[in-house]
Design a protein around this motif. Structure first.
Motif, mmCIF file in Angstrom:
data_model
loop_
_atom_site.group_PDB
_atom_site.id
_atom_site.type_symbol
_atom_site.label_atom_id
_atom_site.label_comp_id
_atom_site.label_asym_id
_atom_site.label_seq_id
_atom_site.Cartn_x
_atom_site.Cartn_y
_atom_site.Cartn_z
ATOM 1 N N GLU A 55 -14.768 -71.925 23.244
ATOM 2 C CA GLU A 55 -13.877 -72.988 22.764
ATOM 3 C C GLU A 55 -13.016 -73.532 23.903
ATOM 4 O O GLU A 55 -12.814 -74.734 24.034
ATOM 5 C CB GLU A 55 -13.000 -72.456 21.626
ATOM 6 C CG GLU A 55 -12.108 -73.486 20.988
ATOM 7 C CD GLU A 55 -12.862 -74.552 20.228
ATOM 8 O OE1 GLU A 55 -12.355 -75.692 20.161
ATOM 9 O OE2 GLU A 55 -13.965 -74.273 19.724
ATOM 10 N N SER A 56 -12.527 -72.627 24.746
ATOM 11 C CA SER A 56 -11.693 -73.041 25.874
ATOM 12 C C SER A 56 -12.483 -73.887 26.869
ATOM 13 O O SER A 56 -11.986 -74.903 27.368
ATOM 14 C CB SER A 56 -11.118 -71.820 26.595
ATOM 15 O OG SER A 56 -10.225 -71.137 25.765
ATOM 16 N N LYS A 60 -11.681 -77.618 27.743
ATOM 17 C CA LYS A 60 -11.444 -77.984 29.140
ATOM 18 C C LYS A 60 -12.325 -79.163 29.549
ATOM 19 O O LYS A 60 -11.869 -80.087 30.223
ATOM 20 C CB LYS A 60 -11.718 -76.783 30.048
ATOM 21 C CG LYS A 60 -11.482 -77.054 31.510
ATOM 22 C CD LYS A 60 -11.784 -75.826 32.348
ATOM 23 C CE LYS A 60 -11.639 -76.141 33.822
ATOM 24 N NZ LYS A 60 -12.041 -75.029 34.664
ATOM 25 N N ALA A 61 -13.590 -79.148 29.129
ATOM 26 C CA ALA A 61 -14.505 -80.245 29.456
ATOM 27 C C ALA A 61 -14.030 -81.553 28.823
ATOM 28 O O ALA A 61 -14.052 -82.618 29.470
ATOM 29 C CB ALA A 61 -15.919 -79.910 28.995
ATOM 30 N N VAL A 62 -13.596 -81.483 27.570
ATOM 31 C CA VAL A 62 -13.101 -82.684 26.882
ATOM 32 C C VAL A 62 -11.868 -83.235 27.590
ATOM 33 O O VAL A 62 -11.756 -84.439 27.857
ATOM 34 C CB VAL A 62 -12.790 -82.370 25.395
ATOM 35 C CG1 VAL A 62 -11.994 -83.489 24.754
ATOM 36 C CG2 VAL A 62 -14.075 -82.108 24.629
ATOM 37 N N LYS A 63 -10.946 -82.354 27.941
ATOM 38 C CA LYS A 63 -9.713 -82.798 28.597
ATOM 39 C C LYS A 63 -9.990 -83.307 30.008
ATOM 40 O O LYS A 63 -9.364 -84.272 30.458
ATOM 41 C CB LYS A 63 -8.691 -81.668 28.613
ATOM 42 C CG LYS A 63 -8.127 -81.404 27.224
ATOM 43 C CD LYS A 63 -7.128 -80.288 27.207
ATOM 44 C CE LYS A 63 -6.619 -80.090 25.770
ATOM 45 N NZ LYS A 63 -5.674 -79.014 25.666
ATOM 46 N N LEU A 69 -11.334 -90.534 32.478
ATOM 47 C CA LEU A 69 -11.233 -91.854 31.851
ATOM 48 C C LEU A 69 -9.850 -92.466 32.070
ATOM 49 O O LEU A 69 -9.731 -93.662 32.332
ATOM 50 C CB LEU A 69 -11.545 -91.755 30.356
ATOM 51 C CG LEU A 69 -13.003 -91.456 29.997
ATOM 52 C CD1 LEU A 69 -13.149 -91.242 28.492
ATOM 53 C CD2 LEU A 69 -13.920 -92.562 30.472
ATOM 54 N N SER A 70 -8.830 -91.634 31.981
ATOM 55 C CA SER A 70 -7.466 -92.130 32.200
ATOM 56 C C SER A 70 -7.286 -92.603 33.642
ATOM 57 O O SER A 70 -6.637 -93.628 33.886
ATOM 58 C CB SER A 70 -6.443 -91.046 31.881
ATOM 59 O OG SER A 70 -6.468 -90.730 30.509
ATOM 60 N N ASN A 71 -7.869 -91.870 34.584
ATOM 61 C CA ASN A 71 -7.781 -92.283 35.986
ATOM 62 C C ASN A 71 -8.514 -93.604 36.208
ATOM 63 O O ASN A 71 -8.031 -94.475 36.940
ATOM 64 C CB ASN A 71 -8.344 -91.203 36.910
ATOM 65 C CG ASN A 71 -7.396 -90.032 37.070
ATOM 66 O OD1 ASN A 71 -6.196 -90.170 36.865
ATOM 67 N ND2 ASN A 71 -7.925 -88.891 37.426
#
Length: 143
Positions: A55-56, A60-63, A69-71
């Motif tokens: 799950e972590s 982590k991959a999603v974040k 994307l934010s960058n």
């Protein structure tokens, strides 16, 4: 044979307790139970850890993707900001030039203190003088 007491010889509770062998069997049973509980608890903890790590890693991959994307959005926004700033400066320069030109033309367009009647008379006088000039050029006599 046993200790001498006030009456019978004391032989202990050997018949009821079962002796040292019985005690060792109880200890062996307790250790076996403890080992089983520990192994099952450890297996459950290992599964829980494995689930948590999966799950972590997914989280982590999603974040991480969100950060990427934010960058990219930030870079695009900064580029648009630079373009818009350039366009703004260009527009401000055009407005400044237009205002200067307006200030230059303004005195020509404003009323210079003459009333409508004065302007009409001045125009009529100018027309009369132009007619006289035309007659002179055509060779007529000014009488």
């Amino acid at each position: 044979e046993g200790m001498q007491t006030f009456g019978d010889n004391y032989r202990g509770q050997q018949d009821e307790a079962g002796g040292v062998m019985a005690m060792l069997e109880v200890i062996l049973s307790d250790f076996a139970t403890l080992k089983g509980d520990t192994e099952s608890s450890e297996a459950l903890s290992a599964q829980s850890y494995s689930d948590f790590m999966a799950e972590s890693n997914k989280d982590k991959a999603v974040k991480s993707r969100k950060v990427d994307l934010s960058n990219m959005d930030k870079v695009a926004a900064e580029s648009k900001l630079r373009d818009d700033t350039t366009d703004l400066k260009f527009a401000q320069d055009k407005i400044l030039a237009a205002e200067r030109y307006y200030e230059k033309l303004k005195p020509q367009c404003l009323d210079q203190g003459m009333s409508f009647d004065d302007r009409t008379k001045a125009r009529a006088d100018e027309i009369q003088s132009l007619k006289e000039a035309l007659r002179i050029l055509e060779g007529e006599d000014i009488a």
